[in-house]
Design an enzyme around this catalytic site. Sequence first.
Site, PDB file in Angstrom:
ATOM      1  N   GLU A  74      -2.348  -1.254  -8.901  1.00  0.00           N
ATOM      2  CA  GLU A  74      -3.786  -1.169  -8.665  1.00  0.00           C
ATOM      3  C   GLU A  74      -4.199   0.280  -8.404  1.00  0.00           C
ATOM      4  OE1 GLU A  74      -4.955  -4.205  -5.953  1.00  0.00           O
ATOM      5  OE2 GLU A  74      -6.803  -3.195  -5.418  1.00  0.00           O
TER       6      GLU A  74
ATOM      7  N   ASP B 172      -9.702  -0.821  -9.355  1.00  0.00           N
ATOM      8  CA  ASP B 172     -10.410  -1.279  -8.147  1.00  0.00           C
ATOM      9  C   ASP B 172     -11.548  -0.309  -7.815  1.00  0.00           C
ATOM     10  OD1 ASP B 172     -11.290  -2.186  -5.710  1.00  0.00           O
ATOM     11  OD2 ASP B 172      -9.410  -1.940  -4.639  1.00  0.00           O
TER      12      ASP B 172
ATOM     13  N   LYS C 268       0.837  -1.206   0.000  1.00  0.00           N
ATOM     14  CA  LYS C 268       0.000   0.000   0.000  1.00  0.00           C
ATOM     15  C   LYS C 268       0.871   1.255   0.000  1.00  0.00           C
ATOM     16  CE  LYS C 268      -4.111  -1.980   0.583  1.00  0.00           C
ATOM     17  NZ  LYS C 268      -5.217  -1.786  -0.371  1.00  0.00           N
TER      18      LYS C 268
ATOM     19  N   LYS D  55     -15.041  -7.060  -5.729  1.00  0.00           N
ATOM     20  CA  LYS D  55     -15.245  -7.236  -4.280  1.00  0.00           C
ATOM     21  C   LYS D  55     -16.741  -7.326  -4.023  1.00  0.00           C
ATOM     22  CE  LYS D  55     -11.185  -4.564  -2.911  1.00  0.00           C
ATOM     23  NZ  LYS D  55     -10.700  -3.240  -2.481  1.00  0.00           N
TER      24      LYS D  55
HETATM   25 MG   LIG Z   1      -7.319  -1.813  -3.934  1.00  0.00          MG
END
Ligand SMILES: [Mg+2]
Length: 329
Positions: free
Chosen positions: A200, A225, A149, A249
Amino acid sequence: MKILDISTEVKEIALKTPFITALRRVDAVEFVRVKVVCDDGSVAYGEAPATRAVTGEDIYSILSDIAFIQEELIGLTPKDAIVSLHLAEMGSSAKAALDMALFYLLPQTKEKQNLTLQTDITISLKDSDEMISDATQAIASGMNILKVKFGGDIKHAIEVTNRLSELDAKLIIDANQAWTQDDTMEYLEATLNVKLELIEQPVKADELHELRCITNYSHVPILADESVFTLEDAKAIIEYACADMINIKLMKCGGVTKAIEILEFARKNDIKCMLGSMLEGPISINAALNLAMEYSDVIAYIDLDSPLLYKEPSNELEFDFNGCEITRK
Ligand SMILES: [Mg+2]
């Protein structure tokens, strides 16, 4: 079989260490668990965590969305309830919690797959030395795909990426919308010698033009995403070549029923996907992993590491987590 009752409770699972991204910092997974009871005695559960930074929902909006629709669903069959649910205007996570419970109550026609899957593990956004130390520790504990991240400091991202390249792991980079197009170009140039699996969501969810330019330019596959919630979003992203891959998701698309529609689209069009999650409880991770097993041909990456971050292991999981490997119990 008709729905007799729907109830909710708020649950919390402590994490080993705080989870930090460009969007948020949390110390525990907090989620709504919904219980659906039918008149033949069948019971099923669903869950939704509050991820305001992504879906705009908090615990209270999830509870109130479920409270709002539950009277409409009581008395229906699970199949009819799924139709009504997806016609309603409500948050995608609240929908996902109800959908996964209702989906489980449908007659299950397919046999459950039993494969060994690999999940990545999240390396939270911290200072450089801490991130390298967290990554080294993760690799030592059996993980070999790191989801790293980053935030808006592109120099930090470049430095950490170059240092991580010396470790023995596959690298997935997640900027969680924190970069500009120029930042991304700078990052790509400065990490040319590093083998990256994918990047991403570098730019903001609605910056599709910028995302498309980056995808066109980048030697590393780009994964959308936060730009992809629904099947329509997925179709648009692919049709306009805004990204190479999409991250599905349950909390974004509204549950298992909707995830299957996106996965079928991906399968027909030969698009590789990531199956991801928010920080979630065990029931919604079970639902995602059942999908991951069934669609292993299109799901190239699995980002379902929440159970590895729980302080205490959960006995509600249908799956064993051993390092990065996941198998059905
Ligand atoms: Mg993500």
